[in-house]
Design an enzyme around this catalytic site. Structure first.
Site, PDB file in Angstrom:
ATOM      1  N   LEU A 199     -18.712 -27.017  69.537  1.00  0.00           N
ATOM      2  CA  LEU A 199     -17.953 -26.529  68.381  1.00  0.00           C
ATOM      3  C   LEU A 199     -18.834 -25.642  67.497  1.00  0.00           C
ATOM      4  CD1 LEU A 199     -15.875 -29.708  67.420  1.00  0.00           C
ATOM      5  CD2 LEU A 199     -15.308 -27.871  69.018  1.00  0.00           C
ATOM      6  N   GLU A 241     -30.626 -16.803  67.555  1.00  0.00           N
ATOM      7  CA  GLU A 241     -30.355 -17.749  68.643  1.00  0.00           C
ATOM      8  C   GLU A 241     -30.923 -17.228  69.969  1.00  0.00           C
ATOM      9  OE1 GLU A 241     -26.735 -19.734  68.319  1.00  0.00           O
ATOM     10  OE2 GLU A 241     -26.808 -20.593  70.315  1.00  0.00           O
ATOM     11  N   ASP A 283     -19.346 -17.045  68.609  1.00  0.00           N
ATOM     12  CA  ASP A 283     -19.451 -18.157  67.660  1.00  0.00           C
ATOM     13  C   ASP A 283     -19.791 -17.654  66.255  1.00  0.00           C
ATOM     14  OD1 ASP A 283     -19.212 -19.409  70.079  1.00  0.00           O
ATOM     15  OD2 ASP A 283     -21.269 -20.133  70.148  1.00  0.00           O
TER      16      ASP A 283
HETATM   17  C1  GLA Z   1     -21.047 -20.260  73.928  1.00  0.00           C
HETATM   18  C2  GLA Z   1     -21.715 -18.960  73.471  1.00  0.00           C
HETATM   19  C3  GLA Z   1     -20.684 -17.880  73.130  1.00  0.00           C
HETATM   20  C4  GLA Z   1     -19.651 -17.721  74.228  1.00  0.00           C
HETATM   21  C5  GLA Z   1     -19.108 -19.089  74.670  1.00  0.00           C
HETATM   22  C6  GLA Z   1     -18.194 -18.990  75.854  1.00  0.00           C
HETATM   23  O1  GLA Z   1     -20.357 -20.840  72.862  1.00  0.00           O
HETATM   24  O2  GLA Z   1     -22.531 -19.208  72.340  1.00  0.00           O
HETATM   25  O3  GLA Z   1     -21.334 -16.655  72.856  1.00  0.00           O
HETATM   26  O4  GLA Z   1     -20.180 -17.011  75.318  1.00  0.00           O
HETATM   27  O5  GLA Z   1     -20.155 -19.998  74.994  1.00  0.00           O
HETATM   28  O6  GLA Z   1     -17.059 -18.284  75.527  1.00  0.00           O
END
Ligand code: GLA
Length: 398
Positions: free
Chosen positions: A140, A175, A187
């Site tokens: 999440l 990150e 995200d």
């Molecule tokens: C993780 C990554 C995102 C995205 C999702 C899959 O959450 O941090 O950048 O690639 O996986 O949609």
């Protein structure tokens, strides 16, 4: 940006971050920011291929309280771990400088560094305290919530002007480079641009970001269901998938898989991992757009079908699911109360997002939880989604 903290999941981390700041530094913070976690409704593993995504920002999130320090040092307190760290910041911080830091600190200090490069403050000395209500490592976006709360708080402290996409990019760079996770921008963008009662449609090529309507709550609701599985080694599997996408794009001579013509006969002769990447990404991009159209037309059946197809593609073609999540999806999708359910986020465990009949969540779990426990020996739990605003500076916190 104004305060919108009507939910305990939002207020609690703000209070705890401010409390931890006062305890550690003996004064009130100068600025406090809150950044939400996210659930992605559809469009997973498309962001790093310049595709489409459709996240919702949640009411849970991370709060960061900041103030200036006279010396060129950075002091950070993590209220959730009861830990703190301190380092000199008179010169640039390189990833290797953080080798001895605890995991959470790499995200916080990495974001301090990338935000500082993007916003160029007159003086870098800072103190900060962080507290989160996003379950760690569950898919999440606890890490994006942390990064965005830190960057947003620093933006306030430094009185900097930076637009939301650039702020999200600074967080992604932290990150990628300081925490070693080669994530895309989904995200961080979701955490910055979330909107109350809406999903956010993002074109990860053009950076067009628009609010998308959700069904009225008396017609259908989105819920999250936790599989109770937290897999390790996700970073290496994620990096492998990303490499397959980049390899396929290079083989086909296109900039990213967004540009692939699915009738291109060369797709059939790609190595199987690259072929699967093409199949997943091109079909998922198409599903995102059809899902948005279905919701706009009030066609919940069609929207649910796209979710089921998306899960199948992520599980069978792109192989980023796991046995437990697949069992949970099967059980949930078998219910008449469910239009459709799919894994959400990076995969290999975490949560399902499901579109269900209004108010049917508890009834659904009465049937699903015991069957899931019997088949995989784990506890499935439901969380209601409160589609919330994106990151903001908090106006009052005492
Ligand atoms: C993780 C990554 C995102 C995205 C999702 C899959 O959450 O941090 O950048 O690639 O996986 O949609």
């Amino acid at each position: 940006m104004t305060e919108h903290a009507s939910d305990t999941a939002t207020i609690d981390p703000i209070k705890r971050a401010v409390h931890a700041y006062r305890e550690a530094f003996g004064e009130m913070p100068t600025r406090v920011a809150f950044a939400p976690g996210r659930a992605n409704l559809i469009g997973d593993h498309t962001d790093y291929c310049e595709g489409f995504v459709l996240p919702i920002a949640l009411s849970i999130g991370c709060a960061c309280a900041v103030g200036s320090a006279e010396a060129a040092s950075l002091e950070v307190v993590a209220a959730d771990f009861n830990e703190s760290t301190r380092l000199e910041v008179d010169g640039p911080i390189e990833p290797d400088d953080l080798n001895d830091q605890p995991g959470w600190a790499r995200y916080a200090i990495g974001t301090f560094e990338t935000a500082s490069r993007a916003m160029r403050p007159a003086s870098r000395g800072a103190r900060m305290a962080i507290a989160s209500s996003v379950p760690l490592g569950s898919g999440l976006s606890s890490s994006a919530a942390l990064e965005v709360s830190v960057a947003m708080a620093l933006k306030g402290l430094w009185d900097a002007s930076i637009d939301g996409v650039d702020l999200a990019r600074a967080c992604q760079a932290a990150e990628n480079n300081y925490a070693g996770m080669p994530c895309g921008l989904l995200d961080q963008l979701a955490s910055v641009f979330g909107a109350t009662d809406h999903a956010v449609r993002i074109d990860c090529r053009t950076m067009d970001i628009e609010r998308a309507e959700l069904p009225n709550r008396d017609v259908a609701e989105f819920v999250l269901i936790d599989s109770d599985v937290r897999h390790s080694h996700t970073t290496s599997a994620y990096a492998e998938r990303r490499a397959s996408c980049e390899g396929a794009a290079a083989s086909l001579g296109v900039r990213s898989l967004r540009d692939v013509d699915t009738s291109d006969e060369r797709i059939g002769s790609l190595p199987s991992d690259q072929r699967d990447a093409v199949l997943h990404v091109t079909s998922e991009n198409d599903r995102v757009l059809r899902f948005i159209d279905a919701l706009a037309a009030g066609d919940l059946k069609a929207a649910g079908e796209r979710m089921v197809e998306s899960h199948r593609s992520l599980s069978e073609t792109y192989r980023v699911s796991c046995d437990e999540i697949d069992v949970l999806a099967e059980l949930v999708n078998a219910s008449d109360d469910v239009f459709g359910a799919r894994m959400t986020g990076g995969g290999f465990g975490g949560w399902l997002v499901a579109l269900i009949r209004p108010g049917s969540g508890e009834r659904l779990m009465e049937r699903v939880a015991p069957a899931y426990a019997e088949r995989v020996g784990r506890n499935a739990t439901l969380r209601h989604i409160v589609p919330s605003d994106g990151a903001r500076l908090v106006e009052s916190w005492s």
